[in-house]
Write an enzyme that holds these catalytic residues in place. Structure first.
Site, short mmCIF file in Angstrom:
data_model
loop_
_atom_site.label_atom_id
_atom_site.label_comp_id
_atom_site.label_asym_id
_atom_site.label_seq_id
_atom_site.Cartn_x
_atom_site.Cartn_y
_atom_site.Cartn_z
CB CYS A 2 -1.00 0.00 1.14
SG CYS A 2 -2.66 -0.05 0.44
N1 GLN Z 1 -3.49 -6.08 -3.50
C1 GLN Z 1 -2.16 -6.10 -2.93
C2 GLN Z 1 -2.05 -6.99 -1.71
O1 GLN Z 1 -2.99 -7.55 -1.26
C3 GLN Z 1 -1.67 -4.71 -2.59
C4 GLN Z 1 -2.52 -4.07 -1.54
C5 GLN Z 1 -2.33 -2.59 -1.39
O2 GLN Z 1 -1.75 -1.89 -2.22
N2 GLN Z 1 -2.87 -2.11 -0.36
O3 GLN Z 1 -0.98 -7.13 -1.22
#
Ligand code: GLN
Length: 235
Positions: A2
């Protein structure tokens, strides 16, 4: 992931990029300032970097499924890690995705380091062997298979196939940083000794600039280039 960060420039310590800044990734792991999706990034962290030995083209990686804020081993060792090219990330797992080190960026094909901030419907990605069932690992494997020179086209295609996708990707091979903005934030800081790309500024330096959405950014030692990506929503 993230929140992610990339560095290309002079040799600096990993801690100076990740741990020491007032609002760096360590703080972003529990109190991000600009995150629109998710509250904190407690589901792991990863750092990859090129250090020239024994093969300058092969990156090193250190990943964990535990929160960055509590990792005292990393805190102890990070000041001793020096690199001119770094990709680091803290993770907020998307609901339904596995929480494991292999789902944590940076991913690699042995040459490139790659982080993904966002979410993508795995059904729109071609079946590709990946190190985790996590959407980001599959996205990384798809990008590696298509080649990083096609990163912009690949992201625009996947974004068209999945209109709800958020596809901020950050990649590095030791001499180039590539990043896309696709429905998530990204900022750039041009320092005297190099360039930082980060999901959000790690301090209050007035030199941080926001990268516009739906763009590809390329950073080399000579220049920074921004290219608009085809955006089916037209924003
Ligand atoms: N979808 C990805 C994960 O689950 C990245 C999540 C995100 O960027 N918050 O790791």
């Amino acid at each position: 992931m993230c929140r992610h960060l990339g560095w290309l420039g002079a040799d600096v310590t990993v801690s100076s990029l990740v741990l020491e800044p007032r609002y760096g990734l360590r703080v972003q792991s529990y109190a991000p300032r600009r995150q629109k999706n998710g509250l904190m990034n407690a589901d792991g962290w990863g750092v990859g970097f090129f250090d020239g030995a024994p093969d300058p083209a092969v990156p090193r990686r250190w990943r964990s499924a535990a929160p960055l804020w509590g990792d005292v081993s990393f805190e102890s060792v990070a000041p001793a890690l020096r690199s001119h090219c770094v990709v680091a990330a803290v993770r907020s797992a998307t609901v339904g995705m596995p929480i494991e080190a292999s789902a944590t960026a940076p991913f690699t094909d042995g040459r490139w380091l790659l982080s993904h901030n966002g979410v993508v419907d795995r059904a729109v990605l071609p079946p590709t062997p990946a190190e985790s069932a996590c959407d980001s690992a599959l996205l990384a494997a798809t990008i590696f298979a298509r080649g990083l020179d096609a990163l912009g086209e690949t992201i625009a295609e996947i974004g068209a196939a999945d209109p709800a996708a958020r596809l901020n990707v950050l990649a590095a091979d030791g001499s180039r940083l590539l990043a896309t903005t696709w429905n998530e934030t990204l900022s750039i800081l041009r320092r005297d000794d190099g360039v930082v790309l980060a999901s959000e500024p790690y301090d209050d330096d007035g030199a941080w600039e926001d990268v516009p959405d739906h763009h590809l950014v390329e950073v080399t030692s000579e220049r920074v280039t921004f290219t608009a990506l085809d955006n089916p929503k037209g924003s």
